[in-house]
Design a protein around this motif. Structure first.
Motif, PDB file in Angstrom:
ATOM      1  N   VAL A 180      12.078 -59.562 -32.074  1.00 31.87           N
ATOM      2  CA  VAL A 180      11.783 -60.312 -30.849  1.00 31.87           C
ATOM      3  C   VAL A 180      10.652 -61.290 -31.153  1.00 31.87           C
ATOM      4  CG1 VAL A 180      11.164 -60.167 -28.417  1.00 31.87           C
ATOM      5  CG2 VAL A 180      12.446 -58.306 -29.491  1.00 31.87           C
ATOM      6  N   THR A 181      10.881 -62.574 -30.927  1.00 27.94           N
ATOM      7  CA  THR A 181       9.880 -63.611 -31.197  1.00 27.94           C
ATOM      8  C   THR A 181       9.115 -63.940 -29.925  1.00 27.94           C
ATOM      9  OG1 THR A 181      11.392 -65.438 -30.732  1.00 27.94           O
ATOM     10  CG2 THR A 181      11.381 -64.563 -32.981  1.00 27.94           C
ATOM     11  N   LEU A 182       8.010 -64.661 -30.086  1.00 29.05           N
ATOM     12  CA  LEU A 182       7.228 -65.062 -28.922  1.00 29.05           C
ATOM     13  C   LEU A 182       8.014 -66.023 -28.036  1.00 29.05           C
ATOM     14  CD1 LEU A 182       3.638 -65.567 -30.386  1.00 29.05           C
ATOM     15  CD2 LEU A 182       4.622 -63.589 -29.260  1.00 29.05           C
ATOM     16  N   ASN A 183       8.960 -66.750 -28.620  1.00 30.51           N
ATOM     17  CA  ASN A 183       9.781 -67.656 -27.820  1.00 30.51           C
ATOM     18  C   ASN A 183      10.612 -66.883 -26.792  1.00 30.51           C
ATOM     19  OD1 ASN A 183      10.811 -70.267 -27.192  1.00 30.51           O
ATOM     20  ND2 ASN A 183      12.699 -69.736 -28.260  1.00 30.51           N
ATOM     21  N   ASP A 184      10.933 -65.622 -27.086  1.00 30.38           N
ATOM     22  CA  ASP A 184      11.719 -64.798 -26.166  1.00 30.38           C
ATOM     23  C   ASP A 184      10.890 -64.269 -25.006  1.00 30.38           C
ATOM     24  OD1 ASP A 184      14.049 -64.973 -27.822  1.00 30.38           O
ATOM     25  OD2 ASP A 184      13.184 -63.457 -29.139  1.00 30.38           O
ATOM     26  N   VAL A 185       9.569 -64.204 -25.185  1.00 31.43           N
ATOM     27  CA  VAL A 185       8.724 -63.555 -24.179  1.00 31.43           C
ATOM     28  C   VAL A 185       7.663 -64.483 -23.594  1.00 31.43           C
ATOM     29  CG1 VAL A 185       9.063 -61.345 -25.351  1.00 31.43           C
ATOM     30  CG2 VAL A 185       7.045 -62.704 -25.882  1.00 31.43           C
ATOM     31  N   ASN A 186       7.538 -65.694 -24.105  1.00 34.34           N
ATOM     32  CA  ASN A 186       6.457 -66.600 -23.702  1.00 34.34           C
ATOM     33  C   ASN A 186       6.606 -67.013 -22.237  1.00 34.34           C
ATOM     34  OD1 ASN A 186       4.290 -68.316 -23.694  1.00 34.34           O
ATOM     35  ND2 ASN A 186       5.148 -69.795 -25.146  1.00 34.34           N
ATOM     36  N   ILE A 233       8.635 -54.007 -23.331  1.00 28.36           N
ATOM     37  CA  ILE A 233       8.456 -54.413 -24.731  1.00 28.36           C
ATOM     38  C   ILE A 233       7.988 -55.865 -24.792  1.00 28.36           C
ATOM     39  CG2 ILE A 233       9.649 -54.798 -26.923  1.00 28.36           C
ATOM     40  CD1 ILE A 233      11.439 -52.429 -26.252  1.00 28.36           C
ATOM     41  N   ASP A 234       8.578 -56.732 -23.953  1.00 28.50           N
ATOM     42  CA  ASP A 234       8.130 -58.131 -23.886  1.00 28.50           C
ATOM     43  C   ASP A 234       6.651 -58.198 -23.532  1.00 28.50           C
ATOM     44  OD1 ASP A 234      10.719 -58.845 -24.424  1.00 28.50           O
ATOM     45  OD2 ASP A 234      11.216 -59.427 -22.371  1.00 28.50           O
ATOM     46  N   ASP A 235       6.242 -57.388 -22.555  1.00 27.03           N
ATOM     47  CA  ASP A 235       4.855 -57.378 -22.114  1.00 27.03           C
ATOM     48  C   ASP A 235       3.933 -56.970 -23.252  1.00 27.03           C
ATOM     49  OD1 ASP A 235       2.791 -57.679 -20.315  1.00 27.03           O
ATOM     50  OD2 ASP A 235       2.959 -55.655 -19.503  1.00 27.03           O
ATOM     51  N   TYR A 236       4.335 -55.955 -24.002  1.00 29.23           N
ATOM     52  CA  TYR A 236       3.523 -55.494 -25.122  1.00 29.23           C
ATOM     53  C   TYR A 236       3.377 -56.587 -26.184  1.00 29.23           C
ATOM     54  CZ  TYR A 236       2.293 -52.909 -29.363  1.00 29.23           C
ATOM     55  OH  TYR A 236       1.695 -52.495 -30.530  1.00 29.23           O
ATOM     56  N   ILE A 237       4.466 -57.279 -26.470  1.00 30.64           N
ATOM     57  CA  ILE A 237       4.421 -58.333 -27.490  1.00 30.64           C
ATOM     58  C   ILE A 237       3.483 -59.454 -27.059  1.00 30.64           C
ATOM     59  CG2 ILE A 237       5.808 -60.123 -28.622  1.00 30.64           C
ATOM     60  CD1 ILE A 237       8.129 -58.128 -28.620  1.00 30.64           C
ATOM     61  N   ARG A 238       3.524 -59.822 -25.772  1.00 29.29           N
ATOM     62  CA  ARG A 238       2.604 -60.859 -25.268  1.00 29.29           C
ATOM     63  C   ARG A 238       1.150 -60.405 -25.403  1.00 29.29           C
ATOM     64  NH1 ARG A 238       6.692 -61.749 -21.331  1.00 29.29           N
ATOM     65  NH2 ARG A 238       5.778 -60.153 -19.994  1.00 29.29           N
ATOM     66  N   ILE A 239       0.889 -59.133 -25.102  1.00 28.66           N
ATOM     67  CA  ILE A 239      -0.486 -58.622 -25.202  1.00 28.66           C
ATOM     68  C   ILE A 239      -0.982 -58.712 -26.640  1.00 28.66           C
ATOM     69  CG2 ILE A 239      -1.932 -56.574 -24.946  1.00 28.66           C
ATOM     70  CD1 ILE A 239       0.059 -55.667 -22.750  1.00 28.66           C
ATOM     71  N   ILE A 240      -0.162 -58.275 -27.579  1.00 28.24           N
ATOM     72  CA  ILE A 240      -0.566 -58.311 -28.986  1.00 28.24           C
ATOM     73  C   ILE A 240      -0.798 -59.752 -29.436  1.00 28.24           C
ATOM     74  CG2 ILE A 240       0.175 -57.818 -31.340  1.00 28.24           C
ATOM     75  CD1 ILE A 240      -0.671 -55.375 -29.785  1.00 28.24           C
ATOM     76  N   ALA A 241       0.087 -60.667 -29.015  1.00 32.01           N
ATOM     77  CA  ALA A 241      -0.076 -62.078 -29.394  1.00 32.01           C
ATOM     78  C   ALA A 241      -1.382 -62.640 -28.831  1.00 32.01           C
ATOM     79  CB  ALA A 241       1.121 -62.887 -28.902  1.00 32.01           C
ATOM     80  N   ASN A 242      -1.639 -62.369 -27.551  1.00 30.28           N
ATOM     81  CA  ASN A 242      -2.877 -62.866 -26.936  1.00 30.28           C
ATOM     82  C   ASN A 242      -4.107 -62.255 -27.601  1.00 30.28           C
ATOM     83  OD1 ASN A 242      -1.730 -64.589 -24.999  1.00 30.28           O
ATOM     84  ND2 ASN A 242      -1.348 -62.885 -23.597  1.00 30.28           N
ATOM     85  N   GLY A 260       4.658 -69.357 -21.022  1.00 29.38           N
ATOM     86  CA  GLY A 260       4.272 -70.758 -20.966  1.00 29.38           C
ATOM     87  C   GLY A 260       2.893 -70.998 -20.390  1.00 29.38           C
ATOM     88  N   ILE A 261       2.029 -69.954 -20.383  1.00 28.32           N
ATOM     89  CA  ILE A 261       0.695 -70.103 -19.790  1.00 28.32           C
ATOM     90  C   ILE A 261      -0.381 -70.049 -20.869  1.00 28.32           C
ATOM     91  CG2 ILE A 261      -0.971 -69.090 -18.174  1.00 28.32           C
ATOM     92  CD1 ILE A 261       1.393 -67.976 -16.601  1.00 28.32           C
ATOM     93  N   ALA A 262      -0.457 -68.920 -21.600  1.00 33.09           N
ATOM     94  CA  ALA A 262      -1.548 -68.730 -22.556  1.00 33.09           C
ATOM     95  C   ALA A 262      -1.129 -68.938 -23.997  1.00 33.09           C
ATOM     96  CB  ALA A 262      -2.138 -67.325 -22.387  1.00 33.09           C
ATOM     97  N   LEU A 263       0.143 -68.681 -24.319  1.00 32.02           N
ATOM     98  CA  LEU A 263       0.567 -68.756 -25.711  1.00 32.02           C
ATOM     99  C   LEU A 263       0.929 -70.188 -26.076  1.00 32.02           C
ATOM    100  CD1 LEU A 263       2.812 -65.570 -25.943  1.00 32.02           C
ATOM    101  CD2 LEU A 263       0.447 -65.844 -26.676  1.00 32.02           C
ATOM    102  N   PRO A 264       0.359 -70.743 -27.130  1.00 34.70           N
ATOM    103  CA  PRO A 264       0.681 -72.123 -27.537  1.00 34.70           C
ATOM    104  C   PRO A 264       2.110 -72.236 -28.050  1.00 34.70           C
ATOM    105  CG  PRO A 264      -0.733 -71.073 -29.171  1.00 34.70           C
ATOM    106  CD  PRO A 264      -0.650 -70.131 -28.020  1.00 34.70           C
TER     107      PRO A 264
END
Length: 469
Positions: free
Chosen positions: A45-51, A237-246, A53-57
């Motif tokens: 799962v990439t960030l493009n799948d879960v982004n 799972i999407d939420d977790y991936i966003r947290i780790i990315a942030n 559009g607010i905090a992740l570049p």
């Protein structure tokens, strides 16, 4: 993603053509959803799948964050469903023991159980085989499809792709060439040559398709079950991936906190901007008074950000995921070092997963019993209604999903043996005190050898006594 399109198939009746087209439509419809479930299981799962559009570049959209929660949700439950073979009496038990060994059913069931939980169901197909007498294969919904008959409470017809992908690099262009169609009275082997499909008919006397599903979490509206990786679980799972990315991005900024210099001359400004990293890691930062203002340059640093909000959010998401899947909180990576969880508390947390495993064993046990009956009917080449009572009584056996320690089961076995003396001489007693089947066979063989030696000694002593008399 594979798409089935048969067109005109030679050798099928009009009813079979309609069944085949309906099955192809069902298969094609579900492939996009199956691809998504497999993607979350494999953790691709990439960030493009879960982004959001607010905090992740946008520049990090292709980045993959390692997350095995999807695999953990499936495997943790599948690992507690431990098929241990079939039990029965007489020739029926011996037949099933041979079929289990020949088809490697213990290992194949473990793989099939993961596919069942990943997609919601898995299909077992049976066919006569000269060497094995009956071949049993499992097919995931990624390579099979079926239509449900609500009136009969079973599969109405089904198909399974028999030839497999030769290599992962061909997945995008691969097209199947051998497909089996299962109906009430025949197995039709469909083969594609030069784009033309032909059917080879193999009639049988079973009175139902030689195909049986193992289904997880079925409902009236979803007779083929629901995946462990349903939409709500994938959202966590999407939420977790966003947290780790942030958190990763925040850590990068915290590693190089923002600093500032005020009151610089133009030359000083150019020197700082031309090599920011050198200025950051330099031990000494020197500057002179600005001749235009007469002020000394001022150095400062902005306050560092904190990772604590990310950690708190991660704990909250992990707790929600644990509640949604029945996993313990330690299974999703949350450990409280300040106040470690006791073994009793961990055991209590796992009770939800144990109950799920018992439910899984119950539903799969019904399917395996039907599979065993059809397998015996194929071996004897008779319809299901001509099986003997001994053959119908064969049932699957599962190990305890609670996975108690050897000390606990051994203590229980000894207590049972004290009340039932014959129990101590059974294989079940030896299993409960910790021996596997290989150990049990060695123990029985050595016990038989010792009894033989004792018998020889007794006979020899009797002969010596008679000679002396």
């Amino acid at each position: 993603m594979t798409t089935l399109n048969f067109g005109a198939v030679e050798g099928l009746t009009e009813t079979e053509r309609q069944q085949l087209q309906d099955l192809a439509g069902v298969y094609n419809y579900h492939q996009s959803g199956n691809t998504v479930k497999n993607k979350y299981y494999e953790g691709h799962v990439t960030l493009n799948d879960v982004n959001l559009g607010i905090a992740l570049p946008n520049g990090l959209r292709g980045m993959e964050i390692g997350c095995n929660w999807g695999q953990k949700a499936v495997d943790a439950l599948a690992d507690r469903s431990m098929f241990d073979g079939f039990v029965g009496s007489g020739a029926a038990a011996e037949t099933m023991t041979q079929l289990v060994a020949g088809n490697r059913l213990l290992a194949e069931y473990a793989k099939a159980c993961r596919e069942e939980l990943k997609y919601g169901c898995v299909f077992a197909t049976l066919s006569a085989d000269p060497a094995l007498r009956c071949r049993i294969r499992f097919h995931s919904p990624a390579t099979s499809a079926a239509l449900w008959n609500g009136e009969k409470g079973r599969i109405d017809c089904g198909l399974a792709i028999i030839d497999t992908v030769p290599d992962e690099k061909f997945k995008g262009t691969w097209r199947p060439h051998i497909v089996n169609l299962y109906t009430d009275d025949a197995v039709l082997v469909l083969t594609a040559q030069n784009g033309v499909w032909t059917a080879e008919r193999h009639a049988h006397r079973m009175g139902r398709p030689l195909m049986e599903p193992m289904i997880w979490n079925a409902t009236s509206g979803k007779p083929f079950g629901r995946s462990r990786l349903k939409k709500a679980v994938r959202a966590l799972i999407d939420d977790y991936i966003r947290i780790i990315a942030n958190a990763t991005i925040a850590l990068e900024f915290d590693t190089t906190p923002q600093k500032y210099l005020l009151g610089l001359t133009d030359d000083q400004y150019d020197a700082v901007v031309s090599n920011k990293f050198k200025q950051y890691v330099g031990a000494i930062l020197a500057s002179t008074t600005n001749p235009e203002t007469g002020e000394n340059p001022q150095f400062g640093q902005l306050a560092q950000g904190s990772l604590q909000p990310h950690v708190d959010k991660m704990r909250m998401t992990a707790t929600q995921f644990s509640a949604a899947t029945g996993l313990t909180i330690t299974d999703v990576g949350i450990i409280n070092d300040a106040n470690p969880t006791s073994s009793d508390a961990i055991l209590a947390q796992s009770q939800t997963l144990v109950l799920m495993a018992q439910q899984l064993n119950t539903s799969n046990g019904d399917a395996l019993r039907t599979i065993a009956q059809m397998a015996q009917a194929i071996v004897r080449n008779v319809p299901l209604d001509q099986l003997s009572d001994e053959e119908r009584d064969v049932m699957p056996h599962f190990k305890n999903p609670a996975m108690p320690s050897v000390a606990v089961t051994a203590d229980a076995a000894i207590k049972i043996a004290s009340a039932r003396k014959e129990f101590a001489s059974t294989d079940t007693f030896l299993e409960m005190i910790g021996f596997n089947q290989a150990d049990i066979r060695r123990i029985k063989a050595q016990e038989q050898r010792v009894r033989g030696q004792q018998l020889l000694v007794e006979v020899e002593n009797e002969n010596n006594g008679e000679n002396l008399g």
